[in-house]
Motif scaffolding. Structure first.
Motif: not given
Length: 381
Positions: A319-320, A35, A315, A166-168, A308, A311-312
């Motif tokens: 989230s952070s 990711t 957005a 997820d990518t974050e 992490f 996947r959301k």
């Protein structure tokens, strides 16, 4: 039952170097997340078994090279993660997708390399496999098939669960004063949770240590077949994953509805990929933690923690903050593990008593049998 693990296995620099040669430079090792490499020229850097590695995206194809310029041995990519061409900042040597030197400024006038010499300038490339969103690298010149290290069932669950990532991503590194093997002995010990984590993990889930009679009988016997194929087959059983404990009443948070939950089972999931990767989901697939224990020295390990969500669905602004709170929760639990492992390491010395084990520790005893065979004989993988 007395452990096979003599204190020197946790203290001796020669043993540590033997581990690097016979295990870490032979097997497939976790190297990062796909990711993080979604764009052309995106890269991540690692140091695996003492060797600097770069994994880079070349127009959609991921490749792993030794991250050392062939001119003056500088690191080519110097950041943990980034996006730039494969160009050394020292003298601007540029490398292509094959690891070949593609351009050297003023080559003809000041270097005077002939064509044959330029063609010989190629970075060492390492085998790379992608399992879902997990990257594995093998440093051996002739790497074993990944399928000989991990069973098809284990690889399937790794692929399925990691495709939900997820990518974050939030990442931190914790340097601990303990031997890397203590971490996985601890993770394979379901009995420690109620004593080491009574106010954290032990408050939300109950693990039940059980005696596996087949393992108990097997670990009492020596290994008879010491061929590389047999040793790899033995190693396979050290990697496993799935629901380890089920919740009667799993805690729910509002953000859970904002992600595509991987599992619909209210369970605590654990995956152990031998030798040094641990993945967990403490909330039935809403989020995940990766713990990667990187050996630095006999009494020193870098613990890399990735956090992490699944996947959301779309957005969302906080989230952070969710990841930060999740990371703080991981830090509390992992901190308790690090504290007990550092205390064990501090107590070890050349003449320390060898540990006494219970019947429920059959898997640890199987690992010890395999490990001590590798360390004490010339047989290998």
């Amino acid at each position: 039952m007395q452990s096979r693990m003599h204190p020197r296995y946790y203290l001796d620099p020669e043993i540590f170097e033997r581990e690097q040669q016979k295990i870490f430079r032979k097997v497939w090792l976790f190297a990062g997340l796909k990711t993080l490499l979604g764009q052309h020229n995106a890269f991540i850097t690692r140091k695996i078994a003492g060797i600097p590695i770069v994994i880079q995206n070349f127009r959609g194809e991921l490749r792993a090279f030794e991250n050392v310029c062939l001119h003056r041995s500088a690191l080519i990519q110097t950041e943990p993660v980034g996006r730039r061409p494969l160009v050394c900042a020292y003298h601007a040597w540029r490398y292509d997708a094959q690891g070949q030197v593609a351009h050297i400024p003023d080559c003809d006038s000041i270097y005077r390399f002939d064509e044959a010499e330029k063609c010989s300038l190629k970075l060492r490339r390492f085998a790379l496999r992608v399992v879902g969103n997990l990257l594995f690298v093998n440093l051996a010149p002739q790497p074993m098939p990944l399928e000989e290290q991990f069973s098809p069932e284990f690889m399937a669950t790794l692929e399925s669960s990691s495709n939900a990532y997820d990518t974050e991503v939030m990442v931190t590194t914790w340097r601990g004063q303990y031997n890397w093997k203590l971490a996985y002995e601890n993770l394979r010990d379901a009995n420690h949770v109620r004593y080491v984590h009574p106010k954290t993990l032990g408050q939300i889930v109950t693990f039940h240590p059980r005696v596996n009679e087949a393992r108990l009988q097997a670990c009492a016997q020596p290994l008879h077949d010491l061929s590389p194929v047999a040793l790899r087959q033995e190693m396979r059983q050290f990697s496993f994953g799935g629901p380890e404990a089920r919740y009667e009443d799993m805690r729910r948070f509002g953000w859970h509805d904002l992600v595509e939950r991987w599992s619909h089972e209210d369970a605590y999931y654990n995956w152990l990929a031998y030798p040094n990767l641990h993945i967990a989901s403490g909330n039935g697939g809403h989020s995940f933690t990766i713990e990667h224990h990187v050996p630095i020295a006999p009494g020193c390990t870098d613990l890399e923690v990735y956090r992490f969500s699944a996947r959301k669905k779309q957005a969302f602004a906080f989230s952070s903050a969710v990841l930060l709170e999740e990371m703080h929760g991981s830090k509390r639990v992992v901190g308790e593990d690090v504290d007990i492992m550092e205390k064990v390491q501090a107590a070890l010395h050349a003449h320390a008593p060898v540990a006494t084990q219970g019947a429920y520790e059959g898997l640890n005893r199987l690992v010890e049998r395999w490990y001590s065979t590798l360390m004490e004989t010339e047989h290998g993988l």
